[in-house]
Design a protein around this motif. Structure first.
Motif, short mmCIF file in Angstrom:
data_model
loop_
_atom_site.label_atom_id
_atom_site.label_comp_id
_atom_site.label_asym_id
_atom_site.label_seq_id
_atom_site.Cartn_x
_atom_site.Cartn_y
_atom_site.Cartn_z
N ASP A 165 -67.70 109.93 58.74
CA ASP A 165 -67.20 108.88 59.64
C ASP A 165 -65.76 108.48 59.33
OD1 ASP A 165 -67.54 107.61 57.24
OD2 ASP A 165 -68.78 105.96 58.00
N THR A 166 -65.07 109.32 58.55
CA THR A 166 -63.71 109.00 58.10
C THR A 166 -62.68 109.95 58.70
OG1 THR A 166 -64.56 108.14 55.99
CG2 THR A 166 -62.22 108.70 56.09
N ILE A 167 -61.59 109.38 59.19
CA ILE A 167 -60.48 110.15 59.75
C ILE A 167 -59.22 109.83 58.95
CG2 ILE A 167 -59.09 110.64 61.80
CD1 ILE A 167 -61.43 109.44 63.45
N LYS A 168 -58.63 110.85 58.35
CA LYS A 168 -57.39 110.64 57.60
C LYS A 168 -56.23 111.29 58.34
CE LYS A 168 -59.32 110.18 52.95
NZ LYS A 168 -59.27 110.62 51.54
N ILE A 169 -55.21 110.49 58.62
CA ILE A 169 -54.00 110.98 59.28
C ILE A 169 -52.87 110.95 58.26
CG2 ILE A 169 -52.45 110.72 61.24
CD1 ILE A 169 -55.31 111.06 62.14
N SER A 170 -52.38 112.11 57.88
CA SER A 170 -51.25 112.17 56.95
C SER A 170 -50.03 112.69 57.71
CB SER A 170 -51.56 113.08 55.77
OG SER A 170 -51.91 114.38 56.19
N PHE A 171 -48.88 112.08 57.44
CA PHE A 171 -47.68 112.44 58.20
C PHE A 171 -46.41 112.14 57.42
CE2 PHE A 171 -49.20 108.23 59.32
CZ PHE A 171 -48.07 107.42 59.27
N LYS A 172 -45.34 112.79 57.87
CA LYS A 172 -44.01 112.53 57.31
C LYS A 172 -43.13 111.99 58.43
CE LYS A 172 -40.13 114.64 54.83
NZ LYS A 172 -39.59 115.89 54.23
N VAL A 173 -42.36 110.96 58.09
CA VAL A 173 -41.47 110.32 59.05
C VAL A 173 -40.03 110.48 58.60
CG1 VAL A 173 -40.81 108.13 60.13
CG2 VAL A 173 -43.23 108.62 59.67
N VAL A 174 -39.18 110.83 59.55
CA VAL A 174 -37.75 110.97 59.28
C VAL A 174 -36.99 109.97 60.14
CG1 VAL A 174 -35.75 112.50 59.35
CG2 VAL A 174 -38.00 113.41 58.74
N GLY A 175 -36.12 109.19 59.52
CA GLY A 175 -35.32 108.21 60.24
C GLY A 175 -33.85 108.56 60.17
N ALA A 176 -33.10 108.22 61.22
CA ALA A 176 -31.66 108.52 61.24
C ALA A 176 -30.91 107.44 62.01
CB ALA A 176 -31.42 109.87 61.87
N SER A 177 -29.72 107.15 61.55
CA SER A 177 -28.86 106.18 62.22
C SER A 177 -27.51 106.84 62.50
CB SER A 177 -28.66 104.94 61.35
OG SER A 177 -27.69 104.08 61.92
N ARG A 235 -26.59 107.77 58.21
CA ARG A 235 -27.56 107.86 57.12
C ARG A 235 -28.93 108.28 57.65
NH1 ARG A 235 -26.53 102.44 53.39
NH2 ARG A 235 -24.41 102.98 52.69
N SER A 236 -29.67 108.93 56.77
CA SER A 236 -31.03 109.34 57.13
C SER A 236 -31.98 109.00 55.98
CB SER A 236 -31.09 110.84 57.43
OG SER A 236 -30.74 111.58 56.29
N SER A 237 -33.25 108.89 56.29
CA SER A 237 -34.25 108.60 55.28
C SER A 237 -35.57 109.23 55.69
CB SER A 237 -34.42 107.08 55.12
OG SER A 237 -34.87 106.51 56.34
N SER A 238 -36.51 109.30 54.75
CA SER A 238 -37.82 109.86 55.07
C SER A 238 -38.88 109.28 54.14
CB SER A 238 -37.80 111.39 54.94
OG SER A 238 -37.60 111.77 53.60
N TYR A 239 -40.11 109.31 54.59
CA TYR A 239 -41.23 108.89 53.75
C TYR A 239 -42.49 109.58 54.25
CZ TYR A 239 -42.64 105.67 57.51
OH TYR A 239 -43.03 105.13 58.71
N GLU A 240 -43.49 109.65 53.40
CA GLU A 240 -44.78 110.23 53.77
C GLU A 240 -45.84 109.14 53.71
OE1 GLU A 240 -44.91 114.80 52.56
OE2 GLU A 240 -44.52 113.49 50.85
N SER A 293 -53.90 102.43 53.75
CA SER A 293 -52.64 103.02 54.17
C SER A 293 -51.76 103.21 52.94
CB SER A 293 -51.95 102.10 55.19
OG SER A 293 -50.77 102.71 55.69
N ASN A 294 -51.50 104.45 52.58
CA ASN A 294 -50.67 104.78 51.42
C ASN A 294 -49.35 105.36 51.88
OD1 ASN A 294 -52.66 104.01 49.53
ND2 ASN A 294 -53.65 106.01 49.68
N GLU A 295 -48.26 104.70 51.53
CA GLU A 295 -46.93 105.15 51.93
C GLU A 295 -46.09 105.44 50.70
OE1 GLU A 295 -42.99 103.17 54.01
OE2 GLU A 295 -44.97 102.64 54.82
N SER A 296 -45.41 106.58 50.70
CA SER A 296 -44.54 106.95 49.58
C SER A 296 -43.25 106.16 49.67
CB SER A 296 -44.23 108.45 49.63
OG SER A 296 -43.40 108.74 50.75
#
Length: 213
Positions: free
Chosen positions: A168-180, A185-190, A207-210
């Protein structure tokens, strides 16, 4: 007198059949409510990026690809989990024509693949409110739904999204990239978000964020 008796008999039979039909419908509706949704265990790459040649630009660009086969047969809970995550991060979103007064005609690749409406539109948010109806914290977060086109000077987008469903568990893992564009400048986190299916609704339990890079 015979005709009167026959009429009464017909009415009685008609009412009896009507009551039986109504009772049957109620039992079917009750069965639908009580029957739990069962998820199928799976591990899927839902979104990724690849270089692709753009005929208009006459150049190679890095673009988002989505698993179309999975999207066609996706369960409603998995769709809701992905739709929730995508409510705050762009997926190559662009206006469908000119922005309307409500600014709710922003077409995003994830929303289109999941068929949940324009980003932050009533269709999109109503679907998510239904699935997170018992998770007050996430309902409040939906007020911050992000409707940012890919042409904006500052934005965040996905690099990849993976889905793992077990029990009954759904895990969504993803990487996000940000840019201005302004600051160059750019940044990222998982991040990994864990959702649990509770009968007919979802709850975000972890919710676990790097650290941002």
């Amino acid at each position: 007198m015979k005709y009167l008796s026959l009429t009464i008999l017909i009415l009685i039979v008609s009412c009896t059949k009507k009551n039986e039909s109504e009772n049957l419908n109620k039992k079917v509706e009750a069965l639908k409510v009580e029957t739990p949704i069962k998820l199928t265990d799976k591990s899927v790459k839902f979104l990724w990026r690849e270089d692709e040649y753009d005929k208009e630009l006459k150049d190679t660009v890095n673009t988002i690809f989505i698993n179309k086969e999975y999207s066609k047969n996706i369960s409603e809970p998995e769709k809701a989990a992905l739709g929730f995550v995508a409510s705050f991060i762009g997926s190559e979103c662009d206006w469908d024509g000119e922005p309307n007064e409500k600014r709710d005609n922003l077409s995003c690749k994830i929303n289109t693949a999941l068929n949940i409406g324009y980003q932050c539109s009533e269709e999109h948010l109503s679907f998510l409110r239904k699935w997170f109806k018992n998770d007050k914290k996430q309902l409040e977060r939906l007020a911050d739904c992000s409707a940012v086109p890919f042409t904006a000077s500052s934005q965040v987008t996905f690099d990849y999204i993976n889905v793992v469903t077990k029990g009954d568990t759904i895990k969504i893992s993803f990487k996000v990239v940000g840019a201005s564009m302004r600051t160059q400048r750019s940044s990222s986190y998982e991040e990994e978000d864990t959702f649990v299916l509770k009968k007919d609704n979802l709850v975000l339990v972890k919710s676990n964020e790097s650290e941002s890079k």
